[in-house]
Design an enzyme around this catalytic site. Structure first.
Site, PDB file in Angstrom:
ATOM      1  N   HIS A   1      11.532   3.063   7.934  1.00 18.90           N
ATOM      2  CA  HIS A   1      10.764   3.222   9.184  1.00 18.90           C
ATOM      3  C   HIS A   1      10.187   4.632   9.297  1.00 18.90           C
ATOM      4  O   HIS A   1      10.106   5.191  10.385  1.00 18.90           O
ATOM      5  CB  HIS A   1      11.623   2.878  10.414  1.00 18.90           C
TER       6      HIS A   1
ATOM      7  N   GLY B   1      11.143 -13.331   2.435  1.00 18.32           N
ATOM      8  CA  GLY B   1      11.418 -12.884   3.811  1.00 18.32           C
ATOM      9  C   GLY B   1      12.740 -12.179   3.999  1.00 18.32           C
ATOM     10  O   GLY B   1      13.399 -12.368   5.024  1.00 18.32           O
TER      11      GLY B   1
ATOM     12  N   ASP C   1       5.243  -0.784   1.340  1.00 16.33           N
ATOM     13  CA  ASP C   1       5.373  -1.944   0.449  1.00 16.33           C
ATOM     14  C   ASP C   1       4.264  -1.936  -0.613  1.00 16.33           C
ATOM     15  O   ASP C   1       4.524  -2.150  -1.793  1.00 16.33           O
ATOM     16  CB  ASP C   1       5.285  -3.251   1.256  1.00 16.33           C
TER      17      ASP C   1
ATOM     18  N   TYR D   1       9.811  -4.781  15.417  1.00 17.26           N
ATOM     19  CA  TYR D   1       9.133  -3.805  14.563  1.00 17.26           C
ATOM     20  C   TYR D   1       7.989  -3.150  15.347  1.00 17.26           C
ATOM     21  O   TYR D   1       7.866  -1.927  15.395  1.00 17.26           O
ATOM     22  CB  TYR D   1       8.601  -4.507  13.301  1.00 17.26           C
TER      23      TYR D   1
HETATM   24  C1  GLA Z   1       8.622  -3.223   6.524  1.00 18.91           C
HETATM   25  C2  GLA Z   1       7.192  -2.696   6.566  1.00 18.91           C
HETATM   26  C3  GLA Z   1       7.083  -1.335   5.861  1.00 18.91           C
HETATM   27  C4  GLA Z   1       8.135  -0.347   6.385  1.00 18.91           C
HETATM   28  C5  GLA Z   1       9.520  -1.017   6.398  1.00 18.91           C
HETATM   29  C6  GLA Z   1      10.564  -0.137   7.058  1.00 18.91           C
HETATM   30  O1  GLA Z   1       8.992  -3.509   5.211  1.00 18.91           O
HETATM   31  O2  GLA Z   1       6.321  -3.603   5.938  1.00 18.91           O
HETATM   32  O3  GLA Z   1       5.780  -0.805   6.021  1.00 18.91           O
HETATM   33  O4  GLA Z   1       7.788   0.129   7.643  1.00 18.91           O
HETATM   34  O5  GLA Z   1       9.510  -2.260   7.077  1.00 18.91           O
HETATM   35  O6  GLA Z   1      10.777   1.016   6.323  1.00 18.91           O
END
Ligand code: GLA
Length: 386
Positions: A39, A125, A175, A225
């Site tokens: 995060h 997921g 990601d 989120y």
């Molecule tokens: C998800 C989001 C990423 C990142 C993570 C937490 O995977 O897609 O961009 O924010 O959560 O680190």
């Protein structure tokens, strides 16, 4: 787990069956892990991802009409996408697939269609970026097939946009960078403030990285989120006004005190972010020194912070981390990805893996009547053409 070679073989065979011809291109797109720095990506922070040896195999060729027919073997289902269509689809994979085709078509004005088969072994997921890998697999395959030149970082931003648009999320670039820019046997140390990347060796002598899938689905994750993203923005807005700072990276403990008491939740969120950035640098140091125990302690700190300050953990993974304390040779571990379920990562002495597997499987099963999936991972680098 289906092996990589088997994925390729089956994707090719399924392609023949579905489209009665051979694919002209086969690609492999990996999933990703985040060692630390959770995060932080959407807060101009630091993170340490790497691609892992779990893949999506894509097989593709041109077709005469202008439609895109994409068959996904994992669900035994196909989807026909009109490049300029605007239909709504009822499953996540269909929304992602349609958005990938439509956004790329809109940008590059492709006048030909394509047939594609997708088959993957990335657990879906649960924090290993199966969604991002799906989008990247489609985007990169289409670009390669139609000779569209696109730079890696440009592709990452495009795929981020596709995913956020398709799912209504506000994910950062962790990601996409973790998948697209990864190198074999390296961890990336990404600084999202200036987009710089340093690579460090992933090898830690006598140690193994293990990922455990809690099998808890991350139902809350989308709304929570977005809430975290907004809380961080709001915290920054207040601090800018009250202290004159100009970015997330100017925040330190004295600055944070301005939020304490009056905005306790925002204080906790931003405490996590600033500490987590520091932990990325500390972990980098300890890994470079080969100090496994100290590295493990940093992972434990990260978990605590995600649990109590950022509040994105869950009972099942907290229990798993607590139970791991009892295993000799367990250096540390933490929840990974967006949170609220999914996977956790663990650093173990090589000799401790068997004990850990047995102990965690038994105690977790006893408490929650769920069998966790325990995965040995390696770091193979990014995308591959076959
Ligand atoms: C998800 C989001 C990423 C990142 C993570 C937490 O995977 O897609 O961009 O924010 O959560 O680190």
């Amino acid at each position: 787990m289906t092996k990589k070679e088997e994925l390729i073989r089956q994707a090719r065979a399924e392609f023949k069956k579905q489209f009665e011809t051979e694919p002209t291109l086969l690609t492999l797109t990996p999933g990703r892990i985040n060692i630390i720095g959770e995060h932080t990506d959407y807060n101009e922070g630091l993170a340490m991802p790497a691609a892992i040896d779990r893949w999506i195999c894509g097989a593709i060729c041109e077709r005469r009409d202008k439609s895109f027919t994409i068959y996904i073997s994992n669900y035994n289902e196909n989807i026909v996408i009109k490049p300029k269509g605007a239909e709504k689809f009822n499953t996540v994979w269909k929304q992602l697939t349609a958005a990938s085709v439509q956004v790329i078509n809109a940008r590059y004005n492709i006048n030909t269609g394509a047939s594609m088969v997708i088959y993957g072994n990335i657990p879906i997921g649960c924090g290993l970026s199966s969604s991002s890998a799906l989008v990247i697999s489609i985007a990169r395959s289409i670009c390669h097939l139609f000779n569209i030149q696109i730079k890696d970082r440009q592709l990452a931003r495009l795929c981020q946009k596709i995913e956020n648009r398709a799912l209504g999320t506000a994910g950062g670039l962790l990601d996409q960078y973790g998948i697209i820019l990864s190198k074999k046997d390296q961890f990336m140390v990404i600084d999202f403030q200036d987009d710089s990347i340093e690579y460090i060796p992933s090898i830690l002598n006598d140690c193994t990285w293990i990922v455990v899938n809690s099998q808890v689905s991350r139902e809350l994750s989308k709304s929570a989120y977005l809430q975290r993203v907004n809380e961080c923005k709001e915290g920054l807005r207040i601090l800018k006004k009250e202290t004159g700072i100009s970015s997330f990276r100017d925040i330190d403990q004295p600055v944070l005190q301005k939020l304490k008491n009056k905005y306790d939740v925002l204080y906790k969120r931003l405490c996590h972010v600033t500490d987590e950035n520091q932990r990325v640098l500390d972990l980098k140091n300890q890994l470079q020194k080969g100090a496994a125990e100290k590295a493990g302690a940093i992972l434990k700190e990260s978990h605590k912070s995600l649990r109590y300050l950022y509040e994105v953990s869950c009972e099942e993974i907290d229990y798993m981390i607590e139970m791991s304390e009892g295993v000799g040779g367990w250096h540390g571990g933490r929840i990974i990805g967006g949170g609220f379920g999914g996977c956790c990562i663990h650093l173990l002495a090589d000799g401790a893996v068997e004990d850990f597997t047995h102990h965690i499987t038994e105690s977790y099963r006893k408490k929650f009547k769920i069998t966790p999936e325990i995965m040995n991972i390696t770091f193979p680098g990014s995308f591959q053409y076959i």
